[in-house]
Design an enzyme around this catalytic site. Structure first.
Site, short mmCIF file in Angstrom:
data_model
loop_
_atom_site.label_atom_id
_atom_site.label_comp_id
_atom_site.label_asym_id
_atom_site.label_seq_id
_atom_site.Cartn_x
_atom_site.Cartn_y
_atom_site.Cartn_z
N CYS A 142 0.84 -1.20 0.00
CA CYS A 142 0.00 0.00 0.00
C CYS A 142 0.88 1.25 0.00
O CYS A 142 1.34 1.70 1.06
CB CYS A 142 -0.94 0.00 1.21
SG CYS A 142 -2.08 1.41 1.23
N CYS A 145 -0.65 4.13 1.97
CA CYS A 145 -0.52 3.98 3.42
C CYS A 145 0.90 4.29 3.90
O CYS A 145 1.10 4.95 4.93
CB CYS A 145 -0.86 2.56 3.85
SG CYS A 145 -2.44 1.93 3.25
N ASP A 146 1.90 3.79 3.18
CA ASP A 146 3.26 3.76 3.72
C ASP A 146 4.27 4.63 2.97
O ASP A 146 5.43 4.70 3.38
CB ASP A 146 3.77 2.30 3.71
CG ASP A 146 2.92 1.39 4.58
OD1 ASP A 146 2.39 1.89 5.59
OD2 ASP A 146 2.79 0.20 4.25
#
Length: 340
Positions: A142, A145-146
Site C-alpha cells: 500500500c 498507506c506507507d
C-alpha cells in the site's frame, strides 16, 4: 475445516455482520447504537489487513498508531456498545430465503433479517520467503498507506497495471528515486498514466525483470535481487522499500453466484450506497472498493451499511405491520346477511 459438531438451534439477529476490520467493526458500532443487537463473525483474520500493518499515520485523530492496536480499540468499542462478536468462520450462506442463513466452520448456524458483508480483500504477493520476512519493515502493498515513511529514500514498485503506475507516481512525491519493475516490455496501465510515468524525472522503468529476492540487514530492506529472463542475467538494486502492486483478491468466493459481482469478484453495489443485488444484503469496505482501499474509507462504508440496514429493517417492519392491518377481518362464509 475443523470437525463439525452437532449443530444447535440457529442464533438469530436483526443484523449479521460477516468480517471484521474497519468496515465490520464500524458497522457493528452503528448497528448497536441503533438498538439492532448485531452479531459480528470475525472470520479467519480478526481485525483484517491492519493487524499485519505496523505504523498507521493517516487515521484521523492519531498521529501514529499501530495497526493491531487500532483494530483492538475498534473491537473493544463494538463490544462496549453491545455488539456480540463471535470467533467463527463462515463457510456457507443462503441468501435465497428469509431470514438469511449462514453456517460457521464448526456447523453453528446464524440467521438474520439483514446481512452486512465486510470480508475485505487480500493483496497478492510475490510468494518469496524474504518478502514475508521484511513485510512491514520495508515491504508493503500500500503506497498510499506507507509512502510517507520513505521520504528522500529509494523505492521500487513491482507491477505493470494502473495500480503500479499510480503507486510509483505517488511515491515520487516523497522518495528520492522510484524504480518501476515489470516482467514484460510493455505496461497494462492506461496511456494517460503511462505518459505521466515516463515524463516523471524521478521514475525509472526496469523492463523484463522479476524480483528474485528481497535483501536486508535483518531489520529493514536494503535492496532487491532481480532476475532478467531475456538475458539470463541477475542484478542487485539498492532500495529502502519495495511496494508490491500486482493486484488484490476480494474475499467474496462465499457469495459467488449469489450476488452480482464484476469480473474481478468485487461485489457490485448501487452507486452511492452499500446495497447489493439482494435486498437486505449490504457490502462495505474492500469487498466492493477496488480503488481506494483505505481504512478510513472502509470505516465510512461500514457506517453507511449499518444505517442502510436500519432503514431496510424499518421499512420491512412497516410493510409487515401494514399487511397485518389490512388482512380481511373474516372469511366470506362468516358474513352475516340481513334481510332487505
Amino acid at each position: 475445516m475443523r470437525n463439525a459438531r452437532t449443530p444447535s438451534a440457529p442464533r438469530h439477529s436483526r443484523v449479521l455482520i460477516i468480517g471484521s476490520g474497519p468496515a465490520g467493526y464500524t458497522a457493528a458500532i452503528y448497528a448497536s447504537r441503533s438498538a439492532l443487537d448485531p452479531v459480528l463473525i470475525e472470520g479467519p483474520q480478526p481485525g483484517g489487513q491492519l493487524t499485519i500493518t505496523t505504523d498507521v499515520e493517516n487515521w484521523p485523530g492519531d498521529a501514529s498508531v499501530q495497526g493491531p492496536d487500532l483494530m483492538a480499540r475498534m473491537s473493544d468499542h463494538a463490544r462496549h456498545v453491545g455488539a456480540q462478536i463471535i470467533s467463527d468462520y463462515i463457510v456457507e450462506v443462503d441468501l435465497s430465503k428469509r431470514p438469511f442463513e449462514a453456517t460457521g466452520d464448526m456447523g453453528d448456524r446464524y440467521t438474520a433479517d439483514s446481512l452486512i458483508i465486510a470480508t475485505g480483500a487480500n493483496a497478492r504477493w510475490l510468494g518469496l520467503a524474504s518478502e514475508t520476512r521484511y513485510r512491514g519493515r520495508g515491504v508493503s502493498a500500500c503506497a498510499t498507506c506507507d509512502g510517507y515513511f520513505f521520504r528522500d529514500k529509494a523505492c521500487a514498485v513491482v507491477g505493470g497495471g494502473n495500480t503500479a503506475v499510480e503507486d510509483a507516481l505517488h511515491l515520487a512525491n516523497f522518495a528520492s528515486d522510484v524504480y518501476l519493475i515489470h516482467r514484460r516490455d510493455t505496461l497494462r496501465a492506461d496511456k494517460t498514466n503511462q505518459a505521466r510515468l515516463f515524463a516523471h524525472p524521478k521514475i525509472k522503468t526496469i523492463w523484463n525483470a522479476e524480483v528474485a529476492e528481497v535483501l536486508g540487514d535483518g531489520g529493514k530492506v536494503t535492496g532487491i535481487q532481480l532476475n532478467h529472463p531475456v538475458t539470463g542475467e541477475q542484478s542487485t538494486l539498492t532500495v529502502d522499500g519495495l511496494f508490491v502492486a500486482i493486484g488484490h483478491d476480494p474475499a467474496t468466493s462465499l457469495f459467488k453466484d449469489k450476488l452480482a459481482m464484476d469480473q474481478e469478484g468485487y461485489i457490485l453495489v448501487t452507486p452511492g450506497s452499500t446495497a447489493t443485488s439482494v435486498p437486505g444484503v449490504f457490502a462495505a469496505g474492500d469487498v466492493q472498493d477496488k480503488h481506494f482501499r483505505q481504512a478510513v474509507v472502509s470505516a465510512g462504508m461500514g457506517c453507511m451499511a449499518a444505517l442502510e440496514a436500519e432503514r431496510y429493517l424499518i421499512d420491512k417492519d412497516a410493510a409487515a405491520a401494514l399487511a397485518e392491518d389490512v388482512r380481511p377481518a373474516a372469511a366470506s362464509s362468516d358474513v352475516v346477511h340481513h334481510a332487505a
